[in-house]
Scaffold this active site. Structure first.
Site, PDB file in Angstrom:
ATOM      1  CG  ASP A  57    -126.816 -11.294 -35.708  1.00 57.92           C
ATOM      2  OD1 ASP A  57    -125.873 -11.103 -36.508  1.00 57.92           O
ATOM      3  OD2 ASP A  57    -127.353 -12.402 -35.564  1.00 57.92           O
ATOM      4  CG  HIS A 106    -129.329  -3.705 -39.227  1.00 57.41           C
ATOM      5  ND1 HIS A 106    -130.425  -3.143 -38.614  1.00 57.41           N
ATOM      6  CD2 HIS A 106    -129.194  -4.932 -38.677  1.00 57.41           C
ATOM      7  CE1 HIS A 106    -130.931  -3.995 -37.746  1.00 57.41           C
ATOM      8  NE2 HIS A 106    -130.198  -5.088 -37.762  1.00 57.41           N
ATOM      9  CG  ASP A 138    -126.162   4.988 -45.472  1.00 54.64           C
ATOM     10  OD1 ASP A 138    -125.972   3.932 -44.827  1.00 54.64           O
ATOM     11  OD2 ASP A 138    -125.460   6.002 -45.330  1.00 54.64           O
TER      12      ASP A 138
END
Length: 746
Positions: free
Chosen positions: A342, A669, A717
């Protein structure tokens, strides 16, 4: 990074207008269609649109998509009021095309209201001919507010999107996920050191010893032996044998191990094998920087605009306010590293990450096998390279300057404390480049944990930067002293465990270890008795702090203990401190010896923790530290075997380090290393560590694929799996430290 939810549907996608509201079909035990009018025979109702011109064309819904948008969700087509049943398996399918070809549609099923969770997403690259797409997932919640959406923005040029036969079918049999684990001989897919340990694991049904051969790149057998049966490995559920080929001291590339009719992935035997990883694992941080444009000439393929410099659509970070009711000032908190996948920046995670990078450098100054020049000036290709300061210190300073900015200014309530974190007001979606983040930024309340992280890292920085920048070293020490006094005055300001909207909570309900760590660093830098007394009086000082899952941002006592053992000082009883590290290393060595995969990691109940990859590595750090303290080769060898695990000697037969090994994690991610969702964006850079197996599999995607997984198999993954496959600055710091140690042993 720990979090509970990641929003990937945005309010923009909800601005379209549904022309009619049809009755909702309920999911049942049999296959039941949840999408209304997915065939577009006579109308587009009840589909809504946002920033596209849509209509029927040959029995399809076709939309003219404008160019010049930034995000996928800037243009969208969708349907709301979808009913989903928790635990039910659904098949999401559709036909789609794009003119001209090469454009991407982000097809999602998720929640139409806050927090806009996504439960299934895919981003196929479209051709001009209709393509057929089908995906299966399991709903993690009950809802009548679901949404199916096709996000088509983010293109510089205009294009035409067509979709047909949209279906969300409930009651379908769940897909059985079977990971491709490749050859049954599991090796370190990167390299072994010629004079180091060389171990592998064979997965087999056989119970008797089996012959093995080591072959060079030409296929010639250069060593042979017999496997050692180990029985069923609890961490994987596999019947396995061990292979030890450490007696072979040759060098070369392209070796393979052959056993039981299987041939391993290739690997090298090379004294210099870990030198590239030492650099790449630290180079990772430059592309994580906030507040600076990333130069493509320094990181080809990763150049991007600066994020969060108060340039629209960014709303930070030059004058960030607090959350409502927290403070009445703003702070310039530009710079630092983005924490994980993020755009948040967190003092507690930044603290432990910075400490481990600084300790990597400090080890090079104190250890018998240390090489200070290995991460010296010019080694990392940074904007600061050439300034006569070691590049690793230049990189760490980028975060240190941010940590200093997070300190509450003098004259304000809680002056000297550190704000816990800074991040977006709401969760944002994927993909999203830092300079395109439109969310309001907020400072979160100061905490004792954050303040002590600042005290510890600033104190450590003061002693390490003094030879290169006396003014900065003095400023860091002043900040550390101020933070220490503030923490003593406010010893129990804890982070709210429910403060997890827009960023991770990073809550910690016990800061005894942070007090110990900060006191240790302040003592090592100043030699002052007040800090020695706090160290010696702390219950942490004599406690057994080295548990099976190692240390991390929430368990920092080991940071203090290791530095007290390794950094020269006159602390009374220092020999006992050193013995405690050696004792812990003996425990990890026993764990490794008993483990069929040779790991210094055996969590209670076989419950792999969030970020287990870095926990394995940090246990390796303890082994490496014992080697530095004693010179005993058994500790060096144990530390190196921990590297074997993350580089491929594991149940999944994959390297958890991007770009290293025949098969490696590459879909971590991330909002900007998001190639899986947007082919114009890169995968994570080489040297990026994936979180690794996590038995709790908190994210919906992992839950749909991995429910019931055993230990090492609790990983996938995929960019949607934020609980098993995120990247984080503290995790990469563990990799950097161990890669540097391994490189020093060549």
């Amino acid at each position: 990074m720990k979090r509970r939810t990641t929003a990937v549907l945005t309010l923009t996608a909800l601005l379209g207008t549904a022309l009619t509201a049809l009755p909702v079909q309920q999911a049942g035990a049999e296959e039941v269609e949840q999408v209304r009018n997915g065939t577009f025979d006579t109308t587009t109702d009840p589909w809504w649109t946002s920033n596209v011109t849509a209509g029927l064309s040959d029995g399809r819904l076709c939309a003219d998509v404008p160019g010049g948008t930034t995000n996928r969700w800037d243009s969208a087509i969708g349907q709301n009021d979808i009913t989903l049943v928790k635990g039910e398996t659904y098949r999401f399918s559709f036909h789609a095309s794009g003119i001209p070809e090469g454009h991407v549609v982000r097809a999602v099923v998720g929640l139409a209201v806050s927090p806009y969770d996504t439960w299934q997403e895919a981003s196929p690259v479209l051709t001009e001919a209709d393509g057929s797409y089908s995906y299966t997932f399991t709903a993690p919640v009950d809802t009548t507010q679901g949404q199916v959406a096709f996000q088509v923005g983010g293109s510089t040029d205009a294009w035409r999107f067509c979709v047909d036969d949209v279906s969300l079918l409930g009651g379908v049999p769940p897909e059985v996920y079977e990971p491709d684990t490749g050859p049954r001989v599991r090796v370190n897919q990167v390299a072994y050191l010629p004079a180091g340990p060389k171990n592998a694991t064979l997965v087999t049904d056989a119970t008797a010893r089996l012959p093995w051969q080591l072959r060079n790149a030409q296929g010639t057998t250069v060593a042979r032996g017999l496997t050692v049966p180990r029985g069923v490995d609890a961490s994987s559920g596999q019947n396995v044998h061990s292979i030890d080929f450490g007696s072979y001291r040759g060098r070369g590339t392209g070796y393979t191990l052959v056993a039981d009719g299987e041939t391993s992935h290739p690997f090298d035997i090379d004294a210099a094998a870990y030198r590239p990883l030492r650099l790449d694992s630290v180079k990772y941080y430059y592309t994580q920087r906030s507040g600076i444009a990333i130069r493509d000439d320094l990181r080809p393929g990763y150049g991007r605009a600066a994020g969060h410099l108060n340039v629209a659509p960014n709303q930070g970070d030059a004058n960030v306010p607090c959350q409502p009711g927290v403070c009445d000032y703003t702070l310039d908190v530009t710079g630092g590293w983005y924490d994980a996948g993020d755009h948040g920046k967190y003092v507690v995670n930044g603290g432990i990450a910075t400490w481990e990078l600084l300790s990597t450098y400090e080890r090079s100054l104190t250890a018998r096998t240390g090489h200070p020049a290995a991460l010296g000036d010019g080694t990392l290709a940074l904007p600061e390279s050439g300034n006569k300061v070691p590049d690793v210190l230049d990189e760490a300073r980028w975060e240190l300057e941010f940590l200093l900015k997070m300190q509450v200014p003098a004259g304000q309530p809680l002056a000297g404390m550190a704000h816990h974190k800074l991040h977006d007001e709401q969760w944002t979606g994927l993909p999203l480049l830092p300079d395109q983040d439109p969310q309001k930024r907020e400072l979160h309340p100061p905490t004792t944990a954050a303040t002590l992280n600042l005290a510890a890292t600033a104190a450590q920085a003061a002693r390490l930067y003094r030879p290169f920048d006396k003014a900065f070293a003095a400023r860091a020490l002043t900040a550390a002293r101020t933070a220490w006094q503030a923490a003593l005055a406010h010893p129990d300001l804890l982070a709210d465990p429910n403060d997890g909207t827009g960023g991770g909570a990073y809550n910690d309900d016990d800061v005894t270890d942070e007090f110990y760590w900060a006191a240790a660093e302040l003592y090592l830098t100043t030699g002052e008795r007040q800090f020695a007394d706090h160290v010696l009086d702390s219950p942490v000082h004599t406690a057994d702090i080295f548990g099976p899952t190692g240390f991390d941002w929430g368990h920092t006592a080991a940071a203090g203990r290791l530095d007290l053992a390794l950094v020269p000082s006159r602390l009374p009883g220092r020999d006992q401190v050193r013995r405690s590290v050696i004792k812990a290393a003996d425990t990890y060595l026993a764990t490794l010896t008993a483990h069929p995969y040779g790991m210094p990691y055996a969590p209670a109940g076989n419950r792999y923790d969030w970020g287990s990859s870095h926990q394995v590595l940090n246990n390796g750090v303890v082994l490496a530290s014992a080697y530095d303290l004693t010179g005993a080769a058994k500790y060096r060898d144990g530390a190196l075997q921990g590297m074997d695990y993350v580089l491929g000697r594991n149940a999944l037969n994959m390297s958890y380090v991007t770009g290293y090994g025949e098969v490696s994690s590459h879909n971590q991610h991330s909002r900007w290393y998001a190639h899986q969702l947007d082919p114009t964006l890169p995968n994570p850079p080489s040297g990026t560590l994936a979180g690794g197996p996590n038995s709790s599999i908190q994210d919906p995607y992992a839950q749909s694929k991995l429910t019931g997984c055993v230990g090492q198999f609790c990983y996938i993954d995929d960019i949607q799996s934020w609980s098993t496959n995120e990247t984080a600055i503290n995790w990469n710091a563990a990799l950097a430290r161990m890669a540097s140690f391994a490189a020093d042993q060549g």
